[in-house]
Design a protein around this motif. Structure first.
Motif, PDB file in Angstrom:
ATOM      1  N   GLY A 225       0.823  -1.209   0.000  1.00 12.40           N
ATOM      2  CA  GLY A 225       0.000   0.000   0.000  1.00 12.40           C
ATOM      3  C   GLY A 225       0.854   1.253   0.000  1.00 12.40           C
ATOM      4  O   GLY A 225       0.583   2.206  -0.734  1.00 12.40           O
TER       5      GLY A 225
ATOM      6  N   LYS B  11      -5.470   1.265  -3.466  1.00  9.93           N
ATOM      7  CA  LYS B  11      -5.616  -0.157  -3.186  1.00  9.93           C
ATOM      8  C   LYS B  11      -4.591  -0.945  -3.985  1.00  9.93           C
ATOM      9  O   LYS B  11      -4.274  -0.596  -5.126  1.00  9.93           O
TER      10      LYS B  11
ATOM     11  N   LEU C 190      -7.937  -3.892  -6.373  1.00  2.00           N
ATOM     12  CA  LEU C 190      -9.240  -3.242  -6.283  1.00  2.00           C
ATOM     13  C   LEU C 190     -10.357  -4.265  -6.476  1.00  2.00           C
ATOM     14  O   LEU C 190     -10.355  -5.026  -7.438  1.00  2.00           O
TER      15      LEU C 190
ATOM     16  N   ASP D 170     -14.516  -2.359  -2.352  1.00  2.69           N
ATOM     17  CA  ASP D 170     -13.703  -1.158  -2.120  1.00  2.69           C
ATOM     18  C   ASP D 170     -14.367   0.075  -2.730  1.00  2.69           C
ATOM     19  O   ASP D 170     -14.346   1.163  -2.142  1.00  2.69           O
TER      20      ASP D 170
ATOM     21  N   TYR E 172      -4.709   1.818  -8.124  1.00  2.00           N
ATOM     22  CA  TYR E 172      -4.571   0.395  -7.827  1.00  2.00           C
ATOM     23  C   TYR E 172      -3.476  -0.234  -8.686  1.00  2.00           C
ATOM     24  O   TYR E 172      -3.066   0.311  -9.715  1.00  2.00           O
TER      25      TYR E 172
END
Length: 207
Positions: free
Chosen positions: A70, A131, A134, A138, A167
């Motif tokens: 992340g 993310k 994804l 979400d 993402y």
């Protein structure tokens, strides 16, 4: 020669002895079966415990892995965001990461949330959710908090609010769902990131 006769009482006693012996053998076999069952159950319990402990360790490792990925995605995205949106005619002058805030809802409950990246100028704000992978859930969660964004940050109460999802990968066509909801799509690839919405995409204002 005549065979000696066995009295009925002795014959019955002999039968009872054989039955008793068979009964004792059956009891012994049952004890062995029960002991084997208890041993198997104990072994199964030990295996279950070991599996639970292994799951805990996997979750811990997975959590650290997701946190690191992340942070990596955020760094990749953040480094390119200003140019990405400048190319989309949104001039970014402020960048904020991991912005936490709270607001008291009408029912008295206090709700807190952390927004991954906030990009702003004097009239527009782009809220970016980051993310690694994804998924549709979400998108739904992000939309909920995006609609309440002004409640968390009242200083943006007159700004035009846009949303974006960044993402590495997308599952179950989550990126298409996000695009349908009017969100910018930013995909991190290699050491860079780029806007991947279709050419005729028009972002939704969450004003």
């Amino acid at each position: 020669m005549n065979k000696p006769t066995i009295s009925p009482a002795k014959e019955i006693w002999s039968i009872l002895k054989r039955v008793s012996a068979s009964h004792e053998e059956a009891k012994q076999e049952m004890k062995e079966i029960r002991a084997s069952h208890e041993e198997l159950r104990a072994s199964q319990e030990e295996t279950d415990w070991q599996m639970k402990e292994t799951d805990k360790q996997i979750q811990k490792i997975g959590g650290r892995f997701n946190q690191r990925w992340g942070a990596l995605v955020e760094s990749l995205v953040e480094g390119k965001l200003v140019k990405i949106f400048q190319d989309h005619n949104i001039d970014i002058t402020q960048t904020h990461t991991r912005s936490q805030s709270e607001w008291r809802k009408p029912d008295g409950r206090v709700e807190r949330w952390e927004f991954d990246i906030i990009l702003a100028n004097l009239i527009e704000v782009v809220v970016v959710e980051v993310k690694t992978t994804l998924v549709p859930k979400d998108v739904s969660i992000f939309l909920k908090y995006l609609r309440d964004f002004r409640n968390y940050f009242t200083r943006y109460k007159t700004d035009t609010i846009y949303g974006a999802m960044a993402y590495l990968a997308s599952e179950n066509k989550a990126h298409l769902l996000a695009e349908e909801e009017g969100l910018f799509l930013i995909q991190a690839t290699g050491d860079s990131a780029s806007l991947v919405n279709r050419k005729d995409f028009k972002p939704k204002s969450f004003s």
